[in-house]
Scaffold this motif. Structure first.
Motif: not given
Length: 112
Positions: A27-31, A47-48, A70, A97, A101
């Motif tokens: 997984a990768y979390t960023s906006d 995840i955003t 989210c 997020q 995460s």
């Protein structure tokens, strides 16, 4: 862990359910979508809070399997339609997020 297993473990709502239920690779979390293009990994989750059609376009470029939206963000119909056309799952959670995460990290850490 498959996409549907991840959604169930997170207590998330599956909002676009026409997809292949593949194993997630991470997984990768960023906006920041340019950051996602540079760093997200093939076959993972994003995840955003970015709930719009451009998020789907970026997910397609880097072969993201599922968008985890989210904070209960509203999901525009054109975004869901684009995700359906590309076979990308879209799930939504009321959690932020950071929390999502951490939960996914823990689930991946427990996976064999």
């Amino acid at each position: 862990m498959t996409i549907r297993e991840a959604a169930a473990a997170l207590g998330a709502e599956i909002c676009q359910d026409e997809f292949e239920d593949t194993e997630l690779t991470g997984a990768y979390t960023s906006d920041l979508l340019s950051d996602v293009m540079a760093h997200a990994k093939d076959g993972g989750a994003l995840i955003t809070i970015q709930a719009h059609k451009n998020t789907v376009a970026v997910a397609t470029l880097v072969n993201i399997s599922v968008l985890i939206i989210c904070n209960s963000r509203p999901l525009p119909e054109d975004m869901l339609e684009a995700a359906k056309d590309e076979g990308i799952a879209v799930i939504r959670t009321r959690e932020n997020q950071f929390t999502v995460s951490g939960k996914l990290w823990e689930l991946f850490a427990r996976s064999p």
